[in-house]
Design an enzyme around this catalytic site. Structure first.
Site, PDB file in Angstrom:
ATOM      1  N   SER A  36     -46.112  70.605 129.364  1.00 26.50           N
ATOM      2  CA  SER A  36     -46.727  69.286 129.168  1.00 26.50           C
ATOM      3  C   SER A  36     -47.865  69.043 130.147  1.00 26.50           C
ATOM      4  CB  SER A  36     -45.691  68.187 129.416  1.00 26.50           C
ATOM      5  OG  SER A  36     -44.946  67.921 128.272  1.00 26.50           O
ATOM      6  N   HIS A  90     -45.010  59.939 131.708  1.00 29.48           N
ATOM      7  CA  HIS A  90     -45.510  61.207 131.162  1.00 29.48           C
ATOM      8  C   HIS A  90     -46.939  61.062 130.614  1.00 29.48           C
ATOM      9  CE1 HIS A  90     -45.419  64.619 128.209  1.00 29.48           C
ATOM     10  NE2 HIS A  90     -44.569  65.175 129.049  1.00 29.48           N
ATOM     11  N   ASP A 112     -48.948  60.528 123.233  1.00 28.96           N
ATOM     12  CA  ASP A 112     -47.878  60.678 124.224  1.00 28.96           C
ATOM     13  C   ASP A 112     -47.074  59.385 124.365  1.00 28.96           C
ATOM     14  OD1 ASP A 112     -46.622  61.421 126.989  1.00 28.96           O
ATOM     15  OD2 ASP A 112     -47.681  63.206 126.368  1.00 28.96           O
TER      16      ASP A 112
END
Ligand SMILES: *[C@@H]1O[C@H](CO)[C@@H](O)[C@H](O)[C@H]1NC(C)=O
Ligand SMILES: *[C@@H]1O[C@H](CO)[C@@H](O)[C@H](O)[C@H]1NC(C)=O
Ligand SMILES: *[C@@H]1O[C@H](CO)[C@@H](O)[C@H](O)[C@H]1NC(C)=O
Ligand SMILES: *[C@@H]1O[C@H](CO)[C@@H](O)[C@H](O)[C@H]1NC(C)=O
Ligand SMILES: *[C@@H]1O[C@H](CO)[C@@H](O)[C@H](O)[C@H]1NC(C)=O
Ligand SMILES: *[C@@H]1O[C@H](CO)[C@@H](O)[C@H](O)[C@H]1NC(C)=O
Ligand SMILES: *[C@@H]1O[C@H](CO)[C@@H](O)[C@H](O)[C@H]1NC(C)=O
Ligand SMILES: *[C@@H]1O[C@H](CO)[C@@H](O)[C@H](O)[C@H]1NC(C)=O
Length: 758
Positions: A539, A206, A144
C-alpha cells in the site's frame, strides 16, 4: 464479536420489517444479492441516458418495472457502462447471456494493502529537475479511505486554483468540511447502511498516508514518537490530489470502486493510485482491472499494490497488463527496540515503541507463569492469548509471550492489547520468523527473533525474580534495498506470461502524514493521535510509483499510460537479492524517477493491442467488442485477428519478458518479439547487452538498432535456448539492455519459470 453479530442481526431485521418489501417473499429477499452487470465502454453508446437503458434491460429480465427500479443500486455511464442491482441467481444468469453484457459478477469486498523515502531514491529535493508550474497541472486520483484535510502536508499556501481541466467536486460532510488548492476534490462512495456517516474524511489514516506520499508538501520535524524525524514530503509536491473514498470499516466494495473509477476518469485525473486488492480474478470480474482499463482508454495510468501475502510464490494480485503493479522494498533504515534483562543480557527486537522507561528495571514474567487456566481449555497461555492470564499476575510486569500455534497467530487482538488490559507494564513477543516490518505498540513492547526469545525464556526459568526493561525504539542503518518479506510474489495465475509485480518502490516502515481522526494503533481504546505515522505495506509502495508516474507525465504529457510505465520499468534498478525468486519479487527493480524522464526508448501498447491480447487469452470476442465502445449502430464487429508475427509467445509488447514454461523437460526455448520507439532527441545507435546464466543462450536480432529521428520504431526479437539446471530451481533469469553509449540504458528482465521445480 458475538455481541456485534446479534446487534447486526437486530439492525437487519429492523431494516427488513420497516422498509416493507411488497412483492418479495422473505425468502426472495434473503437470496437477492448485489451483482455488478458490466457492459463495456460507455462512450457514444446511447441515444438515451445510460440509466434508462439499464432500467429497460433489467425490466426485461425481471419482468416487473417497479421491481427493476427497486433493486437497482448504481448506474455507471460516464466511462464504464454498467449497473449494480440486487438480483436472484437466475436473473444474473439471464443478464450474463445478453449480447450487450460483458460480465455479471457478485459484489465482493476487497481489502487495503496495508520520509526520507524520496531522498533514498536519489530524488533529493534540491538535486532533481522539476517544473512546478507543469507539475501543478497534474492531478492524482487516490481511491482509498479518504483524507484528513487538516494535515500540514496538504497546506495549499502558494497554490493557484485547480487546473482548468478539473471537472470534479468537493463533497463535504461531517469531518471533511472543505477542500483546498492542494486537495482539489473529495467524494465518497458506499452502500447505504444505517451505521454509516456520509463523509470523505479519513478515520483510518491509510488514505492520508498514501495521498501525502504522492503529493504532500514539505513539512519539517515530521516524526512518530520522535522516530524518523525529518522533513516529510511527497514525490510530486506541486501536484494536486483528488480523493475518492471507497474503503470503509469492512473493506472496499467492488461496486463502490467502479463508481469511483467511472467518475475519476471524467473528473480529469492524470494518474490513479489504488492500494487495494484481493484474490486474483479474471479481468472482467475484477473491479480494479475493469476500472483501470477504462482509465487507460482515456490516457490515465493506474498504479496498484501487489499485495501483502508474501513471501510465498503465486501471491501477487492486481494482474492486468494495463496496470502498474508495485512490490514493496526496504529503505536503508530500520527500527530497533532493545530489551535488557536483569542478568545484563541485551537482545534487539523490532517495533515502534515510543515509550521511554521511567524505572531501571521492571519485574518480568511469561504468559505461562501468568496463566490462571489449564492450557488447552482457554487457548494458549504461553502465547498470552486473551483470557488465559490473571490480572494479579500481570499487573506492573513485563510479560514475555511465545509464538502461538497457527490459530493463535490468526488472532486479531495483539498481545500488547491483551497485556495492557491486565495492566501490564510491557510486552516482549517472540517471532517465529524474522520480520522487517516495525509496528507501533500500545504499551512498551518489542518483537524479538526466535533465538533471542528462547534466551529470555531461559533467563526467566533460571531466576526467582526475573527483571527486564524495554528501551525506546532507535533507528539504525541497514543494507537496502531488499524486498519486504510481506511483499507478494509472482508468478501470477491469470495471464501467466505477463510478469507481475512490474516494479518495486519503498514500502517498509514509511513515515507519512496520518489522520487525527484515527489512532496510532488499530485499537479504539488507544487515545494517541498523530499527524505523522510509520506504516508498512505494498500500500505504501504503490503511491511512490504513482508519484513517479505523475513526475514522468509532467515532462511528457502526451505519453500513453503504457509508455509512462515502460519508462519507469526500463530505467528501474534491479535488486541484488539473494532470493532465487529474483524478478518474481521485484519485477524490473526499484523505481528511479530521475532516469525515467529520459528513457531513450519505450515499449508502447495501444488499446487495440490489449484487445487482441485478450482474444489470445481466450476472452469472448463479443465481450471484447463491447470494451471498444460505440453504439450497436456505430460499433464495428470485433474479430479476434491473429497478431502473432508482431508479438511472439506472450502476445503483448510488454517491457519485461516472461513465460511460464511446461513443467517437464529441462530444455527451454522461447522467442519474444518486441517493438521500441525512439523517444530521445535525435539520431542514436543502440547495442544490445545480454546477461544470461551459464548454459543459456540468449540472442537478440538485430543486435544493433540505429534510429534517425525521434518517434521512429524498430522491431527486434529475443531468442532463448538453454537448459534449466537443477540449481536454478525452476527460475531462469536473464536480461537484455539496450545501450546508446550516451547514458540511455533500456533494460528488460527476462524470466522463464518452470513450475514444480522449487
Ligand atoms: C445491442 O444488440 C444486442 C444484440 O444485437 C442486444 O442484445 C443488446 O441489448 C443491444 N444493446 C444496446 C445497448 O442496445
Ligand atoms: C470531527 O467532527 C466532530 C463533530 O463535528 C468534532 O467535534 C471533532 O472535533 C472533529 N474532529 C477533528 C479531528 O477535526
Ligand atoms: C463517522 O464514522 C467514524 C468511523 O466509523 C467515527 O469514528 C466517527 O465518530 C463518525 N462521525 C460522526 C460525525 O458520526
Ligand atoms: C527533529 O529535528 C529537528 C531539526 O533537526 C529538531 O529541531 C527537532 O527537535 C527534532 N524533533 C524531535 C522530536 O526529535
Ligand atoms: C483469570 O484472570 C482473568 C483476569 O484477571 C479473569 O478475568 C479470569 O476470570 C481468571 N480465570 C480464572 C479461571 O480464574
Ligand atoms: C522454561 O520453563 C517452561 C516451563 O517449565 C518450559 O516450557 C520452557 O521450555 C522453559 N524454557 C526454556 C528456554 O527452556
Ligand atoms: C460470446 O458469448 C456469447 C454469449 O455467451 C455468445 O453468444 C457468443 O457467440 C460468444 N462469442 C464468441 C465470438 O464466441
Ligand atoms: C537439450 O539440449 C541439448 C543441447 O542444448 C541437446 O544435446 C539435448 O539433446 C536436448 N535434449 C532434449 C530432450 O531435447
Amino acid at each position: 464479536m458475538v455481541q456485534n453479530l446479534s446487534l447486526w442481526l437486530f439492525i437487519l431485521c429492523f431494516y427488513l420489517v420497516n422498509t416493507g418489501f411488497k412483492a418479495d417473499t422473505q425468502d426472495e429477499v434473503d437470496k437477492r444479492q448485489p451483482y455488478i452487470v458490466y457492459m463495456g465502454d460507455a462512450a457514444e453508446k446511447y441515444h438515451v441516458e445510460a440509466s434508462e437503458n439499464h432500467h429497460n434491460l433489467l425490466s426485461k429480465v425481471i419482468g416487473d418495472e417497479s421491481k427493476a427500479r427497486e433493486v437497482r443500486m448504481y448506474s455507471y455511464g460516464k466511462n464504464i457502462d454498467g449497473f449494480v442491482a440486487r438480483l436472484l441467481p437466475h436473473e444474473a444468469e439471464r443478464l450474463s447471456r445478453d449480447g450487450g453484457v460483458v460480465s455479471v459478477f457478485k459484489n465482493t469486498q476487497r481489502q487495503l494493502h496495508t520520509t526520507r523515502s524520496w531522498d533514498f531514491l536519489g530524488f533529493v529535493e534540491s538535486k532533481y529537475r522539476r517544473s512546478e508550474t507543469v507539475e501543478s497541472n497534474i492531478i492524482v486520483g487516490v481511491l482509498d479511505t479518504g483524507i484528513y484535510i487538516d494535515s500540514p502536508s496538504f497546506d495549499d499556501k502558494g497554490f493557484g486554483p485547480p487546473p482548468a481541466k478539473w471537472k470534479g467536486k468537493c463533497v463535504t460532510g461531517n469531518n471533511l468540511t472543505r477542500c483546498n488548492n492542494k486537495v482539489i476534490g473529495a467524494k465518497y462512495y458506499h452502500l447505504k447502511q444505517p451505521n454509516y456517516n456520509d463523509t470523505a474524511a479519513d478515520y483510518d489514516g491509510h488514505g492520508t498516508h498514501i495521498s501525502s506520499t504522492i503529493a504532500g508538501v514539505a513539512v519539517s520535524n515530521a516524526n512518530l514518537f520522535g522516530l524518523a524525524n525529518g522533513t516529510a514530503r511527497g514525490g510530486v509536491p506541486s501536484a494536486r490530489i483528488a480523493t475518492y473514498k471507497v474503503c470503509w470499516e469492512e473493506g472496499c466494495s467492488a461496486m463502490d470502486m467502479l463508481a469511483a473509477f467511472d467518475e475519476a476518469i471524467s473528473d480529469g485525473v492524470d494518474v490513479i493510485s489504488i492500494s487495494i486488492g484481493g484474490a486474483s480474478l479474471p479481468f472482467f470480474e475484477d473491479p480494479i482491472a475493469i476500472g483501470a482499463f477504462h482509465a487507460m482508454k482515456r490516457g490515465i495510468l493506474t498504479t496498484c499494490s501487489a499485495g501483502n501475502n508474501g513471501p510465498g510464490l503465486y501471491t501477487v494480485s492486481n494482474l492486468a497488463p494495463w496496470v502498474m503493479t508495485v512490490a514493496a522494498n526496504s529503505l536503508d533504515r530500520k527500527f530497533e527496540t532493545v530489551v535488557k534483562l536483569g542478568n545484563g543480557l541485551t537482545t534487539t527486537g523490532i517495533s515502534l515503541n515510543g515509550f521511554t522507561p521511567t524505572k531501571k528495571m521492571y519485574p518480568l514474567t511469561s504468559g505461562l507463569l501468568a496463566s490462571n487456566v489449564t492450557a488447552g481449555d482457554y487457548g494458549e497461555p504461553n502465547a498470552c492469548q486473551s483470557g488465559t492470564m490473571g490480572e494479579d499476575k500481570v499487573m506492573g510486569k513485563i510479560v514475555y509471550c511465545e509464538v502461538g500455534s497457527e490459530e493463535a497467530g490468526g488472532s486479531s487482538e495483539g498481545q500488547d492489547h491483551i497485556v495492557r488490559s491486565l495492566k501490564g507494564a510491557g510486552v516482549i513477543v517472540q517471532l517465529l520468523e524474522p520480520i522487517d516490518m516495525a509496528t507501533a505498540t500500545l504499551i512498551p513492547g518489542s518483537y524479538v527473533f526466535f533465538e533471542d526469545g528462547t534466551k529470555i525464556s531461559e533467563y526467566i526459568n533460571s531466576t526467582k525474580n526475573p527483571q527486564a526493561v524495554i528501551f525506546k525504539t532507535r533507528t539504525t542503518k541497514m543494507v537496502a534495498p531488499a524486498i519486504a518479506s510481506f511483499s507478494a510474489r509472482g508468478p501470477q495465475r491469470i495471464s501467466p506470461n505477463i510478469l507481475k509485480p512490474d516494479i518495486s518502490a519503498p514500502g517498509l516502515n514509511i513515515l507519512a502524514a496520518y489522520s487525527k481522526l484515527a489512532t496510532v494503533t488499530v485499537y479504539p481504546d488507544d487515545k494517541r493521535q498523530t499527524l505523522f505515522s510509520i506504516l508498512s505495506g505494498t500500500s505504501m509502495a504503490c503511491p511512490h510509483a504513482a508519484a513517479a508516474a505523475a513526475y514522468v507525465k509532467s515532462f511528457h504529457p502526451d505519453w500513453s499510460p503504457a509508455a509512462i510505465k515502460s519508462a519507469l520499468m526500463t530505467t528501474a534498478t534491479p535488486m541484488r537479492t539473494k532470493d532465487f525468486e529474483a524478478e518474481l519479487s521485484y519485477g524490473s527493480g526499484q523505481i528511479n524517477p530521475r532516469r525515467a524522464i529520459h528513457p531513450g526508448l519505450v515499449y508502447d501498447i495501444t488499446e487495440i493491442s490489449y484487445l487482441s491480447f485478450l482474444c489470445k487469452e481466450g476472452y469472448n470476442a463479443t465481450s471484447i467488442g463491447l470494451l471498444l465502445g460505440g453504439s450497436n449502430e456505430t460499433k464495428k464487429e470485433y474479430r479476434c485477428v491473429d497478431h502473432k508475427q508482431g508479438l511472439g509467445s506472450d502476445g503483448l509488447n510488454y517491457p519485461s519478458m516472461h513465460k511460464q514454461v511446461g513443467s517437464t523437460g529441462t530444455n527451454v526455448s522461447e522467442i519474444f518479439h518486441r517493438t521500441v520507439r525512439n523517444v530521445g532527441y535525435g539520431p542514436s545507435t543502440y547495442v544490445a547487452k545480454i546477461w544470461a546464466p551459464k548454459g543459456v543462450r540468449v540472442e537478440v536480432e538485430p543486435r544493433i538498432m540505429s534510429f534517425v529521428k525521434p518517434g521512429e520504431e524498430k522491431h527486434f526479437k529475443v531468442v532463448i535456448n538453454g537448459v534449466m539446471e537443477e540449481t536454478m530451481r525452476g527460475v531462469l533469469s536473464a536480461s537484455v539492455e539496450w545501450d546508446d553509449s550516451r547514458g540511455h540504458l533500456v533494460r528488460s528482465p527476462i524470466l522463464l519459470f518452470q513450475a514444480g521445480r522449487m
